[in-house]
Motif scaffolding. Structure first.
Motif, PDB file in Angstrom:
ATOM      1  N   GLU A  84       0.824  -1.155  -0.091  1.00 56.24           N
ATOM      2  CA  GLU A  84      -0.026   0.095  -0.063  1.00 56.24           C
ATOM      3  C   GLU A  84       0.812   0.992  -0.029  1.00 56.24           C
ATOM      4  O   GLU A  84       1.879   1.556   0.816  1.00 56.24           O
ATOM      5  CB  GLU A  84      -0.948  -0.142   1.265  1.00 56.24           C
ATOM      6  CG  GLU A  84      -1.765   1.222   1.083  1.00 56.24           C
ATOM      7  CD  GLU A  84      -2.844   1.163   2.596  1.00 56.24           C
ATOM      8  OE1 GLU A  84      -3.227   2.117   2.843  1.00 56.24           O
ATOM      9  OE2 GLU A  84      -3.038   0.124   3.189  1.00 56.24           O
ATOM     10  N   ASP A  85       0.617   2.093  -0.907  1.00 57.96           N
ATOM     11  CA  ASP A  85       1.442   3.357  -1.016  1.00 57.96           C
ATOM     12  C   ASP A  85       0.933   4.351  -0.157  1.00 57.96           C
ATOM     13  O   ASP A  85      -0.264   4.447   0.337  1.00 57.96           O
ATOM     14  CB  ASP A  85       1.206   4.069  -2.237  1.00 57.96           C
ATOM     15  CG  ASP A  85       1.898   3.435  -3.466  1.00 57.96           C
ATOM     16  OD1 ASP A  85       2.662   2.586  -3.129  1.00 57.96           O
ATOM     17  OD2 ASP A  85       1.562   3.591  -4.762  1.00 57.96           O
ATOM     18  N   VAL A  86       1.823   4.939   0.789  1.00 59.70           N
ATOM     19  CA  VAL A  86       1.413   5.906   1.731  1.00 59.70           C
ATOM     20  C   VAL A  86       2.034   7.100   1.299  1.00 59.70           C
ATOM     21  O   VAL A  86       3.362   7.332   1.283  1.00 59.70           O
ATOM     22  CB  VAL A  86       1.760   5.479   3.138  1.00 59.70           C
ATOM     23  CG1 VAL A  86       1.663   6.300   4.156  1.00 59.70           C
ATOM     24  CG2 VAL A  86       1.493   4.314   3.612  1.00 59.70           C
ATOM     25  N   THR A  87       1.329   8.330   1.205  1.00 59.23           N
ATOM     26  CA  THR A  87       1.809   9.548   0.717  1.00 59.23           C
ATOM     27  C   THR A  87       2.032  10.388   1.996  1.00 59.23           C
ATOM     28  O   THR A  87       1.079  10.253   3.071  1.00 59.23           O
ATOM     29  CB  THR A  87       0.707  10.118   0.070  1.00 59.23           C
ATOM     30  OG1 THR A  87       0.323   9.484  -1.074  1.00 59.23           O
ATOM     31  CG2 THR A  87       1.091  11.838  -0.510  1.00 59.23           C
ATOM     32  N   PHE A  88       3.182  11.092   2.290  1.00 61.95           N
ATOM     33  CA  PHE A  88       3.311  11.758   3.347  1.00 61.95           C
ATOM     34  C   PHE A  88       3.823  13.434   2.933  1.00 61.95           C
ATOM     35  O   PHE A  88       4.017  14.057   3.931  1.00 61.95           O
ATOM     36  CB  PHE A  88       4.354  11.041   4.044  1.00 61.95           C
ATOM     37  CG  PHE A  88       5.699  10.994   3.600  1.00 61.95           C
ATOM     38  CD1 PHE A  88       6.550  11.852   3.797  1.00 61.95           C
ATOM     39  CD2 PHE A  88       6.103   9.756   3.000  1.00 61.95           C
ATOM     40  CE1 PHE A  88       7.877  11.588   3.222  1.00 61.95           C
ATOM     41  CE2 PHE A  88       7.303   9.702   2.472  1.00 61.95           C
ATOM     42  CZ  PHE A  88       8.122  10.563   2.513  1.00 61.95           C
ATOM     43  N   GLN A  89       3.991  13.609   1.870  1.00 60.06           N
ATOM     44  CA  GLN A  89       4.366  14.916   1.422  1.00 60.06           C
ATOM     45  C   GLN A  89       3.962  15.263   0.091  1.00 60.06           C
ATOM     46  O   GLN A  89       3.933  14.432  -0.793  1.00 60.06           O
ATOM     47  CB  GLN A  89       6.067  15.142   1.518  1.00 60.06           C
ATOM     48  CG  GLN A  89       6.375  16.671   1.481  1.00 60.06           C
ATOM     49  CD  GLN A  89       6.096  17.456   2.414  1.00 60.06           C
ATOM     50  OE1 GLN A  89       6.315  17.001   3.631  1.00 60.06           O
ATOM     51  NE2 GLN A  89       5.613  18.614   2.020  1.00 60.06           N
TER      52      GLN A  89
ATOM     53  N   ALA B 103      -6.382  11.231   0.381  1.00 59.50           N
ATOM     54  CA  ALA B 103      -6.899  10.669   1.527  1.00 59.50           C
ATOM     55  C   ALA B 103      -5.511   9.771   2.013  1.00 59.50           C
ATOM     56  O   ALA B 103      -5.487   9.475   3.262  1.00 59.50           O
ATOM     57  CB  ALA B 103      -7.582   9.254   0.911  1.00 59.50           C
ATOM     58  N   SER B 104      -4.551   9.209   1.307  1.00 58.32           N
ATOM     59  CA  SER B 104      -3.426   8.528   1.949  1.00 58.32           C
ATOM     60  C   SER B 104      -2.664   9.357   2.707  1.00 58.32           C
ATOM     61  O   SER B 104      -2.050   8.967   3.784  1.00 58.32           O
ATOM     62  CB  SER B 104      -2.642   8.072   0.528  1.00 58.32           C
ATOM     63  OG  SER B 104      -1.218   7.416   0.868  1.00 58.32           O
ATOM     64  N   TYR B 105      -2.320  10.491   2.239  1.00 61.30           N
ATOM     65  CA  TYR B 105      -1.939  11.725   3.116  1.00 61.30           C
ATOM     66  C   TYR B 105      -2.214  12.029   4.405  1.00 61.30           C
ATOM     67  O   TYR B 105      -1.789  12.014   5.481  1.00 61.30           O
ATOM     68  CB  TYR B 105      -1.735  12.942   2.379  1.00 61.30           C
ATOM     69  CG  TYR B 105      -1.025  14.172   2.701  1.00 61.30           C
ATOM     70  CD1 TYR B 105       0.282  14.312   3.005  1.00 61.30           C
ATOM     71  CD2 TYR B 105      -1.857  14.945   3.741  1.00 61.30           C
ATOM     72  CE1 TYR B 105       1.001  15.192   3.728  1.00 61.30           C
ATOM     73  CE2 TYR B 105      -1.395  16.192   4.279  1.00 61.30           C
ATOM     74  CZ  TYR B 105       0.102  16.422   4.003  1.00 61.30           C
ATOM     75  OH  TYR B 105       0.750  17.495   5.025  1.00 61.30           O
ATOM     76  N   LEU B 106      -3.803  11.914   4.104  1.00 62.12           N
ATOM     77  CA  LEU B 106      -4.494  12.144   5.814  1.00 62.12           C
ATOM     78  C   LEU B 106      -4.325  10.862   6.475  1.00 62.12           C
ATOM     79  O   LEU B 106      -5.048  10.982   7.701  1.00 62.12           O
ATOM     80  CB  LEU B 106      -5.991  12.536   5.474  1.00 62.12           C
ATOM     81  CG  LEU B 106      -5.901  13.723   4.615  1.00 62.12           C
ATOM     82  CD1 LEU B 106      -7.273  14.104   4.210  1.00 62.12           C
ATOM     83  CD2 LEU B 106      -5.224  15.063   5.878  1.00 62.12           C
ATOM     84  N   GLY B 107      -4.121   9.662   5.990  1.00 62.73           N
ATOM     85  CA  GLY B 107      -4.074   8.363   6.675  1.00 62.73           C
ATOM     86  C   GLY B 107      -5.531   7.639   6.831  1.00 62.73           C
ATOM     87  O   GLY B 107      -5.953   7.242   7.607  1.00 62.73           O
ATOM     88  N   ILE B 108      -6.262   8.065   5.625  1.00 62.35           N
ATOM     89  CA  ILE B 108      -7.665   7.418   5.582  1.00 62.35           C
ATOM     90  C   ILE B 108      -8.095   6.957   4.120  1.00 62.35           C
ATOM     91  O   ILE B 108      -7.116   7.109   3.230  1.00 62.35           O
ATOM     92  CB  ILE B 108      -8.659   8.668   5.903  1.00 62.35           C
ATOM     93  CG1 ILE B 108      -8.559   9.679   4.930  1.00 62.35           C
ATOM     94  CG2 ILE B 108      -8.728   9.123   7.387  1.00 62.35           C
ATOM     95  CD1 ILE B 108      -9.692  10.604   5.202  1.00 62.35           C
ATOM     96  N   SER B 109      -9.113   6.314   4.001  1.00 65.57           N
ATOM     97  CA  SER B 109      -9.376   5.479   2.687  1.00 65.57           C
ATOM     98  C   SER B 109     -10.134   6.727   1.969  1.00 65.57           C
ATOM     99  O   SER B 109     -10.683   7.749   2.852  1.00 65.57           O
ATOM    100  CB  SER B 109     -10.339   4.338   3.185  1.00 65.57           C
ATOM    101  OG  SER B 109     -11.770   5.055   3.454  1.00 65.57           O
ATOM    102  N   PRO B 110     -10.344   6.511   0.556  1.00 68.93           N
ATOM    103  CA  PRO B 110     -10.842   7.671  -0.247  1.00 68.93           C
ATOM    104  C   PRO B 110     -12.258   7.432   0.060  1.00 68.93           C
ATOM    105  O   PRO B 110     -13.077   8.717   0.094  1.00 68.93           O
ATOM    106  CB  PRO B 110     -10.658   6.758  -1.570  1.00 68.93           C
ATOM    107  CG  PRO B 110      -9.468   6.366  -1.727  1.00 68.93           C
ATOM    108  CD  PRO B 110      -9.380   5.578  -0.190  1.00 68.93           C
ATOM    109  N   VAL B 111     -13.035   6.539   0.630  1.00 61.97           N
ATOM    110  CA  VAL B 111     -14.401   6.617   1.064  1.00 61.97           C
ATOM    111  C   VAL B 111     -14.376   7.446   2.281  1.00 61.97           C
ATOM    112  O   VAL B 111     -15.458   8.164   2.367  1.00 61.97           O
ATOM    113  CB  VAL B 111     -14.950   5.052   1.241  1.00 61.97           C
ATOM    114  CG1 VAL B 111     -16.249   5.041   1.910  1.00 61.97           C
ATOM    115  CG2 VAL B 111     -14.850   4.253  -0.076  1.00 61.97           C
TER     116      VAL B 111
END
Length: 130
Positions: free
Chosen positions: A7-12, A113-121
């Protein structure tokens, strides 16, 4: 972003005229644990480690600028880290909209969503409630 268990986790997010680097990789001369991906057409200026060192020696103000960039990035990462610990997802989204209104329209929801640590839903639900 970083890939954790598939799973890709965006942080910046970075925008025009903003330096982008993996400082850990650059400083330690090791492969980065992170990937940088352009979401829009981009033109890059690349500064390798050797030329970075040359600029430090030949241009005294360059070291000051590099320090300022590094300090700003560290502060941003610290705020991001604390937000992930202290704030609920809706608060993180509100801060994102306030702090980075330009990005809300430019970046696909999946990355936000990834940046916020949540799902797109979950992001969709938060937007609906707000």
């Amino acid at each position: 972003w970083h890939n954790k268990d598939g799973e890709d986790v965006t942080f910046q997010f970075f925008v025009e005229n903003q330096p982008v680097a993996s400082f850990e990789s650059f400083a330690q001369e090791t492969p980065s644990n992170f990937s940088i991906e352009s979401l829009e057409d981009s033109e890059l200026l690349i500064l390798n480690r050797k030329n970075f060192k040359v600029l430090q020696k030949e241009e005294p103000q360059f070291s000051t600028l590099a320090y300022q960039i590094l300090a700003k990035r560290f502060i941003e990462y610290t705020r991001y880290f604390l937000s992930r610990i202290e704030d609920d997802p809706a608060t993180r989204y509100k801060k994102f909209k306030t702090d980075r209104p330009d990005l809300n329209q430019r970046i696909p929801d999946y990355y936000i969503a990834s940046y916020l640590g949540i799902s797109p839903v979950s992001l969709s639900q938060i937007r609906h409630r707000i």
